[in-house]
Scaffold this active site. Structure first.
Site, PDB file in Angstrom:
ATOM      1  CB  ALA A  44      -0.899  -0.003   1.236  1.00 17.81           C
ATOM      2  CE  LYS A  45      -1.504   6.479  -3.803  1.00 15.51           C
ATOM      3  NZ  LYS A  45      -2.766   7.169  -3.949  1.00 15.51           N
ATOM      4  NE  ARG A  46      -2.158   1.961   5.275  1.00 14.56           N
ATOM      5  CZ  ARG A  46      -2.207   0.648   5.194  1.00 14.56           C
ATOM      6  NH1 ARG A  46      -1.189  -0.080   5.612  1.00 14.56           N
ATOM      7  NH2 ARG A  46      -3.233   0.034   4.693  1.00 14.56           N
TER       8      ARG A  46
END
Ligand code: GLU
Length: 483
Positions: A254-256
């Site tokens: 994921a982006k995070r």
């Protein structure tokens, strides 16, 4: 038959590692077979469109060397290569109407309130609403009246309620589903744009695509694409759905995570070549256990049948290692150009940066590692005298004090502060004392660096520090050990 593959990104932001992998595999399949690699921009979802995202696609492909043979900027006779432009040619409505004529699609005028009232089911955590074919029963006259009245509509696929449909994937094999489970998905939206579901089929066929590589999030919709190919009487391309890329916790990358996109990775100091090499191995492996591949070598070796079906874990430790291998293999001048800003950030004193660069070249994994590795040249850090004690070198505070005190007058008397000159002085002392090298080198290196690990040996460090600073640090060591 000439192999034609396409990379078909939607301009929705940064380039996710999974997307870059699809692009790479498409490129490799085409190039391995001497075929054509095409770029098609899928921008029909206006809500997800992000300004500047198309430029990111171009610049990323360029940086990693995935040069397309056909695309918006390179006409190969199959254009336009941007879906919004293809739409203007009327291609999607033309084919949707053809399906309506064949009874394979129909107009749907249901409004939001009615659609909201439909039964929803939760399948694999997702809410799925299966359309109830309400508008399929409208007569031709009713449809025409609605259209003439300007009622908003969509065009839906008309899937059979009986029988089964089989979709074939090159890796997953045959996937057979009950037709009753296939939703009558929307082909043309009320804004006139085609859905991805429809456009990908029309475009892949009309652009002569032979192999489609994409993430397996599309696998569950694929039987509906088979239905479209069958409805048109077209031959379907070969499909290769790729396993998910996950983080270390086996969750979708994921982006995070901070490293889910190509841009993130470049920003963290990774080299484009290393990133490509690493991404190639996210789900694919060669017959031997080889890991370092140039793009040329990948083209030669790549065989999509060897792609694995199990999720590929993004392993930062391995990527860092691989990047380090690429840095080691760099020409020194090219390396120095990239290392210089990091060296200058850490070192404002006048020092021989090239010499320091040569020391770190074989030791760093990413360029930002440089700062923490060289900052002791700028200033002697505070350090604990426990560092003088080293079991293997048989040193301790007392022995170190002795060594440094013995050496200080010799080093004060010495003019030649070259690595060779210093090494000679230290070696002479080693011989006189009849001790092991480390017994002397360890305390000297500790005193001049204040560090447990350094990118070079004691005398190389002293050469860079120079006479005055080296002596200062040795005196400081003596002082600390006496206290
Ligand atoms: N536009 C789709 C995406 O970016 C492409 C999927 C496909 O390759 O068919 O996910």
């Amino acid at each position: 038959m000439k192999i034609r593959t396409r990379y078909a990104p939607s301009p929705t932001g940064k380039m996710h590692v999974g997307n870059l992998r699809s692009a790479l595999y498409e490129f490799l399949i085409a190039k391995h077979a001497g075929g054509v690699f095409m770029l098609r921009i899928e921008d029909t979802d206006q809500e997800r469109f992000v300004e500047g995202a198309t430029e990111i696609i171009y610049s990323t492909l360029k940086q990693v060397g995935l040069e397309h043979d056909e695309g918006p900027d390179k006409d190969g006779g199959f254009g336009p290569y941007v879906q919004s432009e293809r739409m203007k040619t009327g291609i999607y409505t033309k084919y949707a109407k053809e399906l309506i004529d064949r009874g394979e699609a129909y107009y749907c005028f249901c409004d939001k309130a009615r659609l909201d009232s439909l039964r929803t089911e939760v399948v694999e955590g997702k809410e799925i609403t299966v359309y109830d074919k309400h508008c399929l029963s409208l007569s031709k006259e009713e449809v025409e009246a609605n259209l003439a009245a300007g009622m908003p509509y969509v065009i839906r696929q008309n899937n059979p309620s009986q029988g089964t449909t089989t979709f074939h994937d090159e890796l997953y094999g045959d996937i057979t589903v009950e037709n009753a489970e296939l939703d009558d998905m929307i082909l043309i939206k009320s804004d006139g744009y085609p859905t991805y579901n429809f456009a990908n089929v029309v475009d892949d066929h009309t652009m002569g695509i032979t192999h489609v590589v994409r993430g397996n999030e599309y696998l569950s919709s694929s039987p509906k694409y088979t239905r479209l190919y069958e409805a048109f009487g077209w031959e379907s391309p070969k499909y290769v759905h790729l396993p998910l890329v996950t983080d270390e916790n086996h969750k979708k990358l994921a982006k995070r995570s901070g490293h889910s996109s190509f841009e993130d990775l470049i920003g963290q100091g990774f080299l484009p070549e290393a990133v490509v090499n690493y991404i190639a191995l996210l789900g694919w492996s060669p017959e031997d256990n080889r890991e370092i591949f140039s793009l040329e070598e990948l083209i030669r070796e790549f065989d999509y049948h060897r792609i694995s079906k199990s999720p590929a874990v993004f392993d930062m430790v391995k990527l860092r290692w691989m990047n380090g291998e690429y840095i080691k293999a760099m020409e020194f001048d090219a390396f120095y150009r990239m290392a210089e800003p990091y060296l200058k950030k850490a070192l404002t004193k006048e020092l021989d940066l090239k010499k320091i660069a040569a020391m770190v070249k074989t030791r760093i994994e990413v360029f930002p590692d440089i700062e923490g590795m060289v900052d002791f040249f700028q200033e002697l850090p505070d350090y604990d005298i426990a560092m003088y004690t080293h079991k293997k070198m048989k040193t301790n505070a007392q022995s170190s004090l002795q060594v440094l005190t013995d050496l200080l007058p010799r080093l004060e008397a010495q003019e030649d502060y070259s690595n060779d000159g210093l090494y000679r002085t230290l070696s002479e002392y080693v011989e006189e004392k009849g001790v092991k090298n480390g017994y002397v080198m360890w305390p000297v290196r500790t005193a001049v660096s204040g560090r447990q690990t350094t990118p070079a040996g004691a005398t190389e460090i002293m050469e860079v520090l120079g006479r005055e600073e080296s002596l200062k640090r040795i005196r400081r060591g003596i002082q600390l050990l006496q206290a």
